[in-house]
Design a protein around this motif. Structure first.
Motif, PDB file in Angstrom:
ATOM      1  N   ALA A   1     -46.078 -40.773 -26.291  1.00 17.16           N
ATOM      2  CA  ALA A   1     -45.199 -39.433 -25.734  1.00 17.16           C
ATOM      3  C   ALA A   1     -43.857 -39.883 -25.472  1.00 17.16           C
ATOM      4  O   ALA A   1     -43.640 -40.990 -24.639  1.00 17.16           O
ATOM      5  CB  ALA A   1     -45.967 -38.830 -24.429  1.00 17.16           C
ATOM      6  N   SER A   2     -42.816 -38.667 -25.397  1.00 15.27           N
ATOM      7  CA  SER A   2     -41.475 -39.022 -25.472  1.00 15.27           C
ATOM      8  C   SER A   2     -41.037 -37.717 -25.188  1.00 15.27           C
ATOM      9  O   SER A   2     -41.174 -36.573 -25.530  1.00 15.27           O
ATOM     10  CB  SER A   2     -40.706 -39.872 -26.518  1.00 15.27           C
ATOM     11  OG  SER A   2     -39.631 -39.832 -26.264  1.00 15.27           O
ATOM     12  N   SER A   3     -39.685 -37.821 -24.356  1.00 16.34           N
ATOM     13  CA  SER A   3     -38.790 -36.613 -24.410  1.00 16.34           C
ATOM     14  C   SER A   3     -38.078 -36.167 -25.620  1.00 16.34           C
ATOM     15  O   SER A   3     -37.411 -35.223 -25.509  1.00 16.34           O
ATOM     16  CB  SER A   3     -38.167 -36.541 -22.713  1.00 16.34           C
ATOM     17  OG  SER A   3     -37.361 -37.759 -23.115  1.00 16.34           O
ATOM     18  N   GLN A   4     -37.901 -37.069 -26.395  1.00 22.53           N
ATOM     19  CA  GLN A   4     -37.187 -37.106 -27.466  1.00 22.53           C
ATOM     20  C   GLN A   4     -38.205 -37.221 -28.775  1.00 22.53           C
ATOM     21  O   GLN A   4     -38.951 -38.290 -28.849  1.00 22.53           O
ATOM     22  CB  GLN A   4     -36.143 -38.064 -27.568  1.00 22.53           C
ATOM     23  CG  GLN A   4     -35.052 -37.816 -26.386  1.00 22.53           C
ATOM     24  CD  GLN A   4     -34.422 -36.648 -26.600  1.00 22.53           C
ATOM     25  OE1 GLN A   4     -34.041 -36.109 -27.369  1.00 22.53           O
ATOM     26  NE2 GLN A   4     -33.989 -36.095 -25.064  1.00 22.53           N
ATOM     27  N   LEU A   5     -38.036 -36.671 -29.592  1.00 20.33           N
ATOM     28  CA  LEU A   5     -38.762 -36.540 -31.058  1.00 20.33           C
ATOM     29  C   LEU A   5     -38.535 -37.899 -31.524  1.00 20.33           C
ATOM     30  O   LEU A   5     -39.513 -38.642 -32.058  1.00 20.33           O
ATOM     31  CB  LEU A   5     -38.450 -35.610 -31.951  1.00 20.33           C
ATOM     32  CG  LEU A   5     -39.227 -35.624 -33.215  1.00 20.33           C
ATOM     33  CD1 LEU A   5     -40.754 -35.343 -32.818  1.00 20.33           C
ATOM     34  CD2 LEU A   5     -38.885 -34.308 -33.949  1.00 20.33           C
ATOM     35  N   SER A   6     -37.271 -38.508 -31.591  1.00 25.76           N
ATOM     36  CA  SER A   6     -36.963 -39.881 -32.026  1.00 25.76           C
ATOM     37  C   SER A   6     -37.544 -40.950 -31.327  1.00 25.76           C
ATOM     38  O   SER A   6     -37.477 -41.947 -31.713  1.00 25.76           O
ATOM     39  CB  SER A   6     -35.414 -39.936 -32.180  1.00 25.76           C
ATOM     40  OG  SER A   6     -34.776 -39.779 -30.826  1.00 25.76           O
ATOM     41  N   GLY A   7     -38.036 -40.651 -30.046  1.00 29.14           N
ATOM     42  CA  GLY A   7     -38.599 -41.861 -29.287  1.00 29.14           C
ATOM     43  C   GLY A   7     -40.010 -41.951 -29.137  1.00 29.14           C
ATOM     44  O   GLY A   7     -40.432 -42.633 -28.370  1.00 29.14           O
ATOM     45  N   LEU A   8     -40.712 -41.162 -30.125  1.00 26.32           N
ATOM     46  CA  LEU A   8     -42.158 -41.113 -30.067  1.00 26.32           C
ATOM     47  C   LEU A   8     -42.630 -42.487 -30.087  1.00 26.32           C
ATOM     48  O   LEU A   8     -43.626 -42.872 -29.464  1.00 26.32           O
ATOM     49  CB  LEU A   8     -42.556 -40.270 -30.907  1.00 26.32           C
ATOM     50  CG  LEU A   8     -42.950 -38.625 -30.529  1.00 26.32           C
ATOM     51  CD1 LEU A   8     -43.454 -37.980 -31.736  1.00 26.32           C
ATOM     52  CD2 LEU A   8     -44.022 -38.679 -29.545  1.00 26.32           C
ATOM     53  N   PHE A   9     -42.214 -43.280 -30.879  1.00 23.15           N
ATOM     54  CA  PHE A   9     -42.755 -44.659 -31.283  1.00 23.15           C
ATOM     55  C   PHE A   9     -41.935 -45.910 -30.716  1.00 23.15           C
ATOM     56  O   PHE A   9     -42.141 -46.858 -31.292  1.00 23.15           O
ATOM     57  CB  PHE A   9     -42.999 -44.793 -32.801  1.00 23.15           C
ATOM     58  CG  PHE A   9     -43.842 -43.708 -33.121  1.00 23.15           C
ATOM     59  CD1 PHE A   9     -45.425 -43.723 -33.159  1.00 23.15           C
ATOM     60  CD2 PHE A   9     -43.450 -42.571 -34.009  1.00 23.15           C
ATOM     61  CE1 PHE A   9     -46.088 -42.860 -33.495  1.00 23.15           C
ATOM     62  CE2 PHE A   9     -44.425 -41.503 -34.401  1.00 23.15           C
ATOM     63  CZ  PHE A   9     -45.870 -41.660 -34.356  1.00 23.15           C
ATOM     64  N   ASP A  10     -41.194 -45.483 -29.716  1.00 23.20           N
ATOM     65  CA  ASP A  10     -40.198 -46.551 -29.098  1.00 23.20           C
ATOM     66  C   ASP A  10     -41.208 -47.381 -28.166  1.00 23.20           C
ATOM     67  O   ASP A  10     -42.232 -46.998 -27.683  1.00 23.20           O
ATOM     68  CB  ASP A  10     -39.129 -46.172 -28.450  1.00 23.20           C
ATOM     69  CG  ASP A  10     -37.850 -45.521 -29.446  1.00 23.20           C
ATOM     70  OD1 ASP A  10     -38.172 -45.951 -30.787  1.00 23.20           O
ATOM     71  OD2 ASP A  10     -37.103 -44.776 -28.975  1.00 23.20           O
ATOM     72  N   SER A  11     -40.833 -48.642 -27.784  1.00 25.50           N
ATOM     73  CA  SER A  11     -41.476 -49.236 -27.058  1.00 25.50           C
ATOM     74  C   SER A  11     -41.632 -48.428 -25.686  1.00 25.50           C
ATOM     75  O   SER A  11     -40.883 -47.892 -25.210  1.00 25.50           O
ATOM     76  CB  SER A  11     -41.013 -50.686 -26.722  1.00 25.50           C
ATOM     77  OG  SER A  11     -39.565 -50.682 -26.352  1.00 25.50           O
TER      78      SER A  11
END
Length: 484
Positions: free
Chosen positions: A326-336
């Motif tokens: 889960a993330s507030s940014q679509l680009s950060g969905l798969f970040d650590s």
């Protein structure tokens, strides 16, 4: 040495997770019929295939009838509906069985939302975003008390019952077609008899007319001869109508018009038109007759439903969970650091339901008792059908023998009456009575032969015959009995 406490807990948890069943132990009800059919004329016989294993191609010796049966099995709509009902029951069983396993779904969603300033902690309007990708399990029930398994077993029994119903439908179709065919052949032979009788009576009328014109016969004799001709014409019309209606019944059963290349029919009086029918014990009837097997599967289904009704008194535990990012940014969905999960077990324990669960259990038990009664009635009906056919078999044989003797005597009586009339010894009324008696005796003989053949078809059907196309090899079995 005492077992550690955590080991006991582990064993208890494993037992719970393994689940238990609250389905009553199934016991087949005792058959409310006699053990065998010896009281109905069935005599012991050697090892041979059971009637249910005799193929309809071997039982019916008429190639024309065999061809019609094959067409009916390909095209009949009732049989097609039975097959579709099997598919529906199989699909329903698949739906119910799937509830025993967790359903795992992949979900992806995004939310973008504007919050007005007067609802924001900062006093300023804000725009927030949230994106999630996860695998989730929704409301999977831990079947600790066998509720779901009970429903699955009930659905399986319903599916198996539909399979047996399809077998029963095919057996009934084969018997219906055979009876319709025998009725057509009987109508055809009655028509031929009426035509022969009409020809004889027309010839007789011609002779009487010549005698009347020559002054050697009275008008009464002429009118009596005319009445015989009209009676024969009426019988011919009836035979033509019956034959046409019997043909229509065959067309309905085979689902198409009669093919032009059907083999020639065999006479009803020909030997080998139908094969012998072996008769076993009543226990064999219960094991092999599909409507009885279907009724037993319905009973098994009702028995399994009691287990589901009992399980409703115990807690139901369901699990809902998800694992993903889960993330507030679509680009950060798969970040650590975006790992997200949720776990929401739920337990529900019935405390007060106004007697609903008790009523459902009573209903399930009542339905089982109904299924028991229907099962026993099905057995009794099957036993009676076999007994009736066996009791009729011997009487038809004696009836045909006596009727054949009557036909021979009536034919000789007609010959003598004709001679006495031509020699002026008897009146034409005596000859008229002899002609009527012979025609009636020949009709009765043909009808008795047809009824005997229909009775054998009924016996074949009542013993479960008509499912196999070709005879199954005989298996080692207890001694059976056969129709002698």
């Amino acid at each position: 040495m005492k077992r550690p406490a955590h080991s006991l807990v582990a064993v208890a948890v494993a037992a719970l997770l393994g689940g238990c069943s609250l389905i009553p132990t199934y016991e087949r009800p005792a058959a409310p019929v006699e053990a065998d059919f010896s009281a109905h004329g069935a005599a012991p016989a050697g090892a041979q295939p059971a009637t249910a294993d005799i193929g309809w191609r071997q039982f019916f010796g008429d190639e024309r009838l065999q061809r019609l049966i094959a067409l009916s099995l390909e095209n009949n709509r009732d049989l097609r509906v039975a097959v579709l009902n099997i598919e529906a029951a199989r699909a329903q069983y698949g739906v119910t069985r799937a509830d025993q396993f967790p359903g795992i779904n992949a979900n992806a969603n995004g939310t973008r939302q504007r919050t007005p300033g007067d609802l924001s902690y900062s006093g300023r309007s804000t725009i927030g975003s949230q994106y999630q990708v996860n695998l989730g399990v929704t409301a999977f029930e831990l079947d600790l008390f066998g509720r779901v398994r009970s429903l699955s077993q009930a659905a399986l029994a319903q599916y198996l019952a539909s399979e047996e119903t399809r077998r029963s439908t095919q057996i009934s179709l084969v018997a219906q077609l055979a009876n319709a065919y025998l009725n057509e052949r009987s109508s055809d032979e009655l028509l031929a008899l009426a035509q022969r009788t009409l020809k004889t009576r027309q010839d007789s009328y011609g002779l009487i007319k010549l005698r009347y014109d020559a002054g050697a016969a009275s008008e009464l004799e002429l009118q009596q001869a005319e009445s015989l001709v009209q009676s024969a014409l009426s019988e011919q019309a009836i035979a033509e109508r019956n034959r046409a209606q019997a043909t229509n019944a065959i067309v309905l059963l085979i689902g198409q018009p009669l093919p032009a290349d059907l083999p020639a029919p065999r006479p009803l009086s020909e030997q080998g038109l139908l094969a012998d029918v072996p008769v076993g014990l009543s226990s064999d009837l219960i094991e092999r007759r599909p409507d009885i097997r279907s009724a037993e599967q319905q009973l098994r289904s009702a028995n399994a439903s009691i287990g589901a009704a009992r399980a409703a008194f115990f807690p139901r535990i369901s699990l809902t969970g998800a694992f993903g990012t889960a993330s507030s940014q679509l680009s950060g969905l798969f970040d650590s650091g975006s790992l997200a999960w949720s776990f929401a077990p739920q337990i529900s324990l019935p405390i007060f339901d106004g007697g609903r669960n008790r009523a459902n259990l009573d209903l399930s038990e009542a339905r089982k008792n109904i299924a028991v009664a229907q099962y026993e009635k099905t057995i009794q009906t099957a036993f009676r059908e076999v007994a009736d056919a066996l009791d009729a078999k011997g009487t038809y044989d004696r009836q045909i023998q006596s009727q054949q003797t009557l036909v021979d005597a009536s034919r000789r009586s007609l010959e003598l009456s004709d001679m006495r009339y031509r020699n002026g010894v008897d009146s034409y009324l005596q000859l008229l009575d002899s002609q009527r008696a012979l025609f009636t005796a020949e009709q009765s003989l043909l009808q008795a032969r047809t009824q005997r053949l229909n009775n054998l078809v009924g016996l074949y059907k009542s013993l479960g015959g008509g499912w196999e196309e070709n005879t199954v090899a005989a298996k080692a079995a207890p001694p059976t009995s056969t129709v002698q």
